[in-house]
Structures are given as C-alpha cells and as structure tokens.
Scaffold this motif. Structure first.
Motif, PDB file in Angstrom:
ATOM      1  N   ALA A   1       4.585  -6.399 -13.933  1.00 14.84           N
ATOM      2  CA  ALA A   1       4.308  -5.156 -14.659  1.00 14.84           C
ATOM      3  C   ALA A   1       5.282  -4.029 -14.308  1.00 14.84           C
ATOM      4  O   ALA A   1       5.138  -2.912 -14.819  1.00 14.84           O
ATOM      5  CB  ALA A   1       2.884  -4.697 -14.371  1.00 14.84           C
ATOM      6  N   ASP A   2       6.260  -4.331 -13.454  1.00 13.55           N
ATOM      7  CA  ASP A   2       7.255  -3.325 -13.058  1.00 13.55           C
ATOM      8  C   ASP A   2       6.578  -2.048 -12.547  1.00 13.55           C
ATOM      9  O   ASP A   2       6.777  -0.952 -13.077  1.00 13.55           O
ATOM     10  CB  ASP A   2       8.190  -2.992 -14.231  1.00 13.55           C
ATOM     11  N   MET A   3       5.765  -2.216 -11.514  1.00  8.99           N
ATOM     12  CA  MET A   3       5.063  -1.084 -10.919  1.00  8.99           C
ATOM     13  C   MET A   3       5.007  -1.284  -9.410  1.00  8.99           C
ATOM     14  O   MET A   3       5.342  -2.363  -8.903  1.00  8.99           O
ATOM     15  CB  MET A   3       3.633  -0.985 -11.479  1.00  8.99           C
ATOM     16  N   LYS A   4       4.586  -0.250  -8.686  1.00 13.47           N
ATOM     17  CA  LYS A   4       4.446  -0.365  -7.239  1.00 13.47           C
ATOM     18  C   LYS A   4       3.142   0.277  -6.805  1.00 13.47           C
ATOM     19  O   LYS A   4       2.928   1.473  -6.990  1.00 13.47           O
ATOM     20  CB  LYS A   4       5.625   0.311  -6.516  1.00 13.47           C
ATOM     21  N   LEU A   5       2.256  -0.548  -6.241  1.00  9.85           N
ATOM     22  CA  LEU A   5       0.982  -0.051  -5.731  1.00  9.85           C
ATOM     23  C   LEU A   5       0.949  -0.034  -4.205  1.00  9.85           C
ATOM     24  O   LEU A   5       0.552   0.947  -3.590  1.00  9.85           O
ATOM     25  CB  LEU A   5      -0.163  -0.922  -6.255  1.00  9.85           C
ATOM     26  N   LEU A   6       1.369  -1.157  -3.604  1.00 11.18           N
ATOM     27  CA  LEU A   6       1.313  -1.261  -2.142  1.00 11.18           C
ATOM     28  C   LEU A   6       2.621  -0.767  -1.543  1.00 11.18           C
ATOM     29  O   LEU A   6       3.448  -1.548  -1.086  1.00 11.18           O
ATOM     30  CB  LEU A   6       1.025  -2.701  -1.713  1.00 11.18           C
ATOM     31  N   ASP A   7       2.791   0.542  -1.561  1.00 11.29           N
ATOM     32  CA  ASP A   7       3.997   1.171  -1.021  1.00 11.29           C
ATOM     33  C   ASP A   7       3.892   1.238   0.502  1.00 11.29           C
ATOM     34  O   ASP A   7       2.909   1.751   1.041  1.00 11.29           O
ATOM     35  CB  ASP A   7       4.150   2.572  -1.606  1.00 11.29           C
ATOM     36  N   ALA A   8       4.915   0.736   1.184  1.00 11.02           N
ATOM     37  CA  ALA A   8       4.883   0.671   2.650  1.00 11.02           C
ATOM     38  C   ALA A   8       4.798   2.050   3.290  1.00 11.02           C
ATOM     39  O   ALA A   8       4.191   2.210   4.357  1.00 11.02           O
ATOM     40  CB  ALA A   8       6.122  -0.068   3.159  1.00 11.02           C
ATOM     41  N   ASP A   9       5.399   3.062   2.667  1.00 13.54           N
ATOM     42  CA  ASP A   9       5.352   4.421   3.214  1.00 13.54           C
ATOM     43  C   ASP A   9       3.978   5.053   2.996  1.00 13.54           C
ATOM     44  O   ASP A   9       3.477   5.781   3.858  1.00 13.54           O
ATOM     45  CB  ASP A   9       6.428   5.293   2.559  1.00 13.54           C
ATOM     46  N   LYS A  10       3.367   4.756   1.873  1.00 12.99           N
ATOM     47  CA  LYS A  10       2.082   5.347   1.543  1.00 12.99           C
ATOM     48  C   LYS A  10       0.926   4.618   2.228  1.00 12.99           C
ATOM     49  O   LYS A  10      -0.067   5.239   2.623  1.00 12.99           O
ATOM     50  CB  LYS A  10       1.879   5.308   0.022  1.00 12.99           C
ATOM     51  N   PHE A  11       1.063   3.296   2.360  1.00  7.64           N
ATOM     52  CA  PHE A  11       0.018   2.483   2.979  1.00  7.64           C
ATOM     53  C   PHE A  11       0.612   1.607   4.090  1.00  7.64           C
ATOM     54  O   PHE A  11       0.650   0.379   3.977  1.00  7.64           O
ATOM     55  CB  PHE A  11      -0.648   1.586   1.922  1.00  7.64           C
ATOM     56  N   PRO A  12       1.062   2.216   5.170  1.00 15.82           N
ATOM     57  CA  PRO A  12       1.722   1.435   6.234  1.00 15.82           C
ATOM     58  C   PRO A  12       0.820   0.399   6.891  1.00 15.82           C
ATOM     59  O   PRO A  12       1.271  -0.707   7.204  1.00 15.82           O
ATOM     60  CB  PRO A  12       2.153   2.507   7.239  1.00 15.82           C
ATOM     61  N   LEU A  13      -0.447   0.725   7.083  1.00 20.26           N
ATOM     62  CA  LEU A  13      -1.358  -0.218   7.741  1.00 20.26           C
ATOM     63  C   LEU A  13      -1.658  -1.415   6.840  1.00 20.26           C
ATOM     64  O   LEU A  13      -1.671  -2.558   7.299  1.00 20.26           O
ATOM     65  CB  LEU A  13      -2.663   0.483   8.131  1.00 20.26           C
ATOM     66  N   LEU A  14      -1.897  -1.149   5.565  1.00 15.56           N
ATOM     67  CA  LEU A  14      -2.131  -2.235   4.611  1.00 15.56           C
ATOM     68  C   LEU A  14      -0.895  -3.121   4.479  1.00 15.56           C
ATOM     69  O   LEU A  14      -1.006  -4.350   4.391  1.00 15.56           O
ATOM     70  CB  LEU A  14      -2.495  -1.656   3.240  1.00 15.56           C
TER      71      LEU A  14
END
Length: 224
Positions: free
Chosen positions: A169-182
């Motif tokens: 879908a050309d999107m980003k949900l699990l961003d490492a900067d926004k959700f580092p623990l996940l």
C-alpha cells in the motif's frame, strides 16, 4: 489419526498464531490447508456459524476463533504457559489482544485500502492504536515479559504481515523513530527460530495482499 488438527489457511495471520502456540507447547498436530474459495465439508461442519479458519480439532471436538483457541491450548497443555497466572494480568493480556485484532489489524487493512487524503487519516488513526501497544512494552523484552507469551503470539503478525501491507500500500505505520519499542520487539520476535519456521513466504503474502487490494478498490469504484 492425529489427536490435534488445525484447519487453516497458510497465509492467514490468525492461523499462524495457532501453529506458534502448538509448537511452543510441543504439541504434534496435523495441518489441514483450507481452500477459502471452495470451503470444505470439514470446515463448514466444524464451524457452521462463521465458516472461518482457524479451527482447532482436539479429539474431533472443534474450537473456533483464534484468541479463544490460544486460551484453550494454554489450558489443556500446561508446559510453557502463554497467559499470565495472575487474574489481573491475564485480563489485561486478553484486553490488548482483542484490541489489537479490532483496532490494529483492521486499522492497518483500512489504511491499506484508503487513497489520497483518506489514506493519511487512516494511517494516522491506525498509528494511534499502535501507540497503545508501544506503551505496553515499556520495561519489557516481550509483551509476555522475558519470554514470549499469549500477547506476543496475538501480535506476532506485526513484523511480517504488517510489513507486507506497508509495501503493497506504499505506507508506513511501524516507524522505528515513532515506535522504537515495537520496532525492537518486532525484530526480536521474528528472529526466533520457532516463529520463523511458520511464516508464509513473503512473496506469497505480497501477491495475496496486492490481489485483495485490487479487488477491494474495484468494488469501491463500482459502487461510486
């Protein structure tokens, strides 16, 4: 005949979590691959209400709905407990597992299908749900603590299935900067040998989601 059987579809995140649980428990099982376009008599008879996978057959008695199956497995086979022993922690794990299925899985798929400004809003809405999961990892290696447990299996679709959704879908949900623990948890979880051996081939998932996305968008276009 096998005492334990799983009626499933190999590309389904809901079915894979059942295999993970059985392997963690050391339970041998027979896997029955279901053709969801031409549902078998065994599936229809085992789950006459919803006619959906997965279904666990234990001594020919069917158990349906993946989260309920995880709990059943944990109660029948005591080795390597999945759910916390304390009633409060057990209730919390159940809450977040249901939350993730209702809000995160469906939110991610909704963001997949959306286009234009709707997509931005859908991604933002889904990200809000993932933020709640991020908080649950504070101070923990896994959602289950030092070892993987029920909630880790329930959320185990994130490293593989979500990553494919993002690509298609050309999107980003699990961003490492926004959700580092996940992000760290996802990388740690997917590298576990037992987890990796049950993952469907990435290319197959990409083709499946791409075809599903094309189909859903064509339906939407026909109704406009």
């Amino acid at each position: 005949m096998a005492e334990v059987k799983v009626i499933g579809a190999s590309l389904s995140l809901f079915c894979t979590r059942i295999e993970w649980a059985l392997k963690l428990k050391g339970v041998e099982y027979e896997y029955i691959e279901e053709d969801l376009k031409n549902k078998s008599h065994i599936l229809v008879n085992s789950n006459p209400v919803h006619k959906k996978v997965p279904v666990l057959l234990h001594r020919d008695k069917p158990i349906c709905e993946s989260l309920l199956i995880l709990e059943y497995i944990d109660e029948v086979w005591k080795d390597n407990p999945l759910l916390p022993q304390h009633p409060y922690q057990k209730a919390i794990a159940r809450f977040w597992a249901e939350f993730a299925d209702e809000k995160c899985v469906m939110g991610a798929w909704g963001a997949c299908q959306a286009e234009g400004e709707e997509k931005e809003k859908a991604v933002e809405s889904a990200a809000e749900s993932f933020a709640y999961l991020e908080k649950q990892l504070e101070g923990n290696k896994y959602f289950g603590g030092e070892e993987i447990g029920y909630l880790d299996l329930a959320l185990g679709w994130i490293p593989h299935w979500l990553n494919v959704m993002e690509q298609v879908a050309d999107m980003k949900l699990l961003d490492a900067d926004k959700f580092p623990l996940l992000h760290e948890w996802a990388q740690r979880f997917i590298q576990l040998p037992l987890i990796k051996e049950c993952l469907p081939p990435r290319e197959d998932l990409v083709n499946y989601f791409a075809a599903s996305l094309t189909y859903m968008r064509s339906l939407k276009a026909n109704h406009q």
